[in-house]
Structure formats: structure tokens, C-alpha cells
Write an enzyme that holds these catalytic residues in place. Structure first.
Site: not given
Ligand code: PBG
Length: 337
Positions: A204, A214, A230, A261, A287, A326
């Protein structure tokens, strides 16, 4: 050029592209609704579905509408959903304590879906970002300069067991703390939940493509900071080998499925992970990838249906066995035509 110019070619690859039926015969990758996992946002109350400005066509559902959506998805052949709660800001605190409330929204959502649509596979995130005022995926160190790895993992284990007890099929640690997959596996087994699988967000990346998500769960604005950093736990987008280290560690730690991801900008990582493991590989078309295609389509610059299909096809071709997207419902509908 000479009048009857003709190349002396043995190989003319275009021969196999001449007709629709020839093209069908040599098609290497085929999308199916069974490839998709639909991420769904859920809120408390009885309100109408709440639109999310940066994700046209995506809504936050109350529990009743959530169940309806799951039923429709299953009917379209989509086998799984990933549930994300949006909490009232009043329920958030520094420690994310609402995550361990036995009546937490996401647990009620899991119970409701599993009761009404037991055949659908339900997945939940194991991370603290929907619950913390600062929006980080874990609890902070005393000096608040970092996320405390081991203390966070201890909480995540409890969270995972509660989700398993609510009936979830896969728990999906998305926090990127070290050692959490193994700790969660052990905690699940110790509580008798040996059949609950771990879908690990293994590779990730610290991506700007999570922005719209978010907004959807309110994990960026809760603290009033819009660019939450992060990078002390999520991967550097520059690093390919490090992604493989994470994927291999999660496999050794007992992950049932390895996830990459985001997906579209990281097709090389999907392919490398595919080659490095025999476990199923998931990819999350996040997203921002969704928003990008929708925005360009709204401006009339891209064809929505074609780009949607091509983006998903590319992710599958790269080696993903399943795709969180999505677009799940719309693409499944198109495939049903
Ligand atoms: C949080 C989480 C995130 C997403 C899935 N789980 C965001 C992040 O790490 O800030 C992102 C999913 C997306 O952008 O569609 N743990």
C-alpha cells in the site's frame, strides 16, 4: 514508391485481428463480474444516500440501503463488498476508541448484511483512520510525532476479532504497521475464528490518489489538516523492491490474499507480486483513479464506459485475481448486457 509495393512477410500479426470472431478467439483477458469487490460507504441514521462530491455516483448508505445495494450487487454477479464506515466527528478521539465499541457502525453493518444477504462475501478494513481525530491509521507515540507500531497492532488485533465475531469473511488490515498480519492471524485463531481470512493490504503506497476516499470517510478533514502524511508507514511510490518485501512478509505472516494499492499507476507492482507469490492477488483501483476517469468523462474528454472497462482490463491483465473498484456495479451491469 513502386506501384505494386508488397512486403515479403511471413508474419502478419494483423491476420488475427481481421474480424470480431478472430479477435474473440485470441483474447487473453476477459472481465467478469466475479472479479469485482465493491467498496461501500456506510453512515448512521435513516437519511437518503449521501453523494460524495469527488466521487460521482458513489454514496454513503444507511444500513437499510446498504443491504439493498448488497442484494443488487450479488444479483449482478459481484461476489464481495468492502465496507467503510463514516463516523460522526463527535465519536472520534486521539486513540480511536470508537473502533472497539461492540456496537460500532461497521459491526452493525456487517451483521445486517450477513443476515439479509448471507451469500455475499463481506470484507472490513482493520485500521484506525475512520476513528481518530488526526486521521492516522493507528495511535500516536507519546510525543505525537509518529504512529506507534506495536500499540496500534494490539488494538488492530482486537478490532479484527470483533469484526470476525460480527460475521465478516475477510479482515483487511490497511494500516501498514509491521507484523500486524501475523498478530491478527494469531488473535483470530486464538478466538476460534480460523475460517476468517486475512486480505492484506500488503503493498500500500503513500498515494495522493486516496484524496476522494478521505473526503468520503472524513479522515482528512477531521483534524482540519488536508494533507495528512502517512509516509512513515505507507510505501514510497518510488520503491518496487520494498513492495515485494512487504508482499513476501505478509505471505509468510499468514495472509490469504495479497493486495496492491493503488492499482492503475502500479501495474508493474501487481505483475511483480503476481510472479512472486502463488497466493491470490487483489488490486485496489482507488478513489482518485475513479475520480480521474469520471472527471474527464464529465468534461467530455474521455468515454466513461470505454475507459472504465480498459482500466479494469489492464489491472486484470497485470495479474490481479480480484479488483476492488468503485466501478463494480456499473461494470457488472455492462457485462450483463
Ligand atoms: C484507510 C484506507 C484508505 C483507503 C482504504 N483504506 C485511505 C488511506 O490510507 O488514507 C483508500 C481507498 C481509496 O482511496 O479508494 N486505511
Amino acid at each position: 514508391m513502386a506501384k505494386n509495393f508488397k512486403l515479403d512477410l511471413i508474419h502478419r500479426p494483423r491476420r488475427l485481428r481481421r474480424t470480431a470472431s478472430r479477435r474473440a478467439l485470441v483474447e487473453e483477458t476477459v472481465l467478469s463480474p466475479a472479479d469485482f469487490i465493491a467498496p461501500l460507504f456506510v453512515v448512521d441514521g435513516n437519511g437518503r444516500p449521501e453523494p460524495i462530491a469527488s466521487m460521482p455516483g458513489v454514496f454513503r448508505f444507511n444500513l437499510g440501503d446498504l443491504v439493498k445495494e448488497c442484494r443488487e450487487l450479488l444479483k449482478l454477479g459481484v461476489p464481495a463488498v468492502a465496507l467503510f464506515p463514516k463516523l460522526d466527528v463527535k465519536l472520534k478521539d486521539e486513540e480511536g476508541t470508537a473502533a472497539l465499541n461492540p456496537e460500532a457502525l461497521v459491526l452493525r453493518a456487517v451483521r445486517a448484511v450477513k443476515k439479509a444477504v448471507p451469500e455475499i462475501t463481506v470484507i472490513t478494513d482493520v485500521a484506525l483512520d475512520p476513528y481518530t481525530t488526526h486521521g492516522h491509521d493507528g495511535v500516536l507515540t507519546p510525543d505525537k510525532t509518529d504512529v506507534d507500531n506495536d500499540r496500534t497492532v494490539e488494538i488492530l488485533c482486537e478490532m479484527a476479532v470483533m469484526q470476525a465475531e460480527a460475521g465478516v469473511d475477510f479482515v483487511a488490515p490497511s494500516d501498514m504497521m509491521d507484523g500486524r498480519v501475523n498478530a491478527i492471524r494469531r488473535a483470530l485463531d486464538a478466538s476460534g475464528r480460523t475460517d476468517t481470512a486475512v486480505l492484506a493490504y500488503s503493498a500500500k503506497f503513500a498515494s495522493a490518489y486516496y484524496g476522494p476516499f478521505r473526503d468520503a470517510v472524513g479522515s482528512a478533514s477531521a483534524a482540519g489538516t488536508h494533507h495528512i502524511d502517512k509516509r512513515t508507514y505507507q510505501l514510497n511510490p518510488a520503491n518496487r523492491r520494498e513492495a515485494l518485501i512487504e508482499a513476501c512478509l505478509d505471505e509468510q505472516e499468514g495472509a490469504d490474499i495479497i493486495m496492491v494499492k493503488p492499482a492503475g499507476p502500479y501495474l508493474d507492482i501487481i505483475r511483480e507480486v503476481r510472479n512472486a507469490t502463488n497466493k491470490p492477488v487483489a488490486a485496489y483501483q482507488v478513489s482518485g483513479e475513479y475520480a480521474q476517469i469520471c472527471a474527464a468523462a464529465r468534461l467530455g474528454w474521455l468515454d466513461l464506459a470505454k475507459c472504465r472497462r480498459e482500466s479494469l482490463l489492464a489491472i486484470k491483465r497485470a495479474g490481479a485475481d480480484m479488483i476492488l473498484t468503485y466501478f463494480a456495479k456499473d461494470q457488472a451491469k455492462e457485462l450483463a448486457k
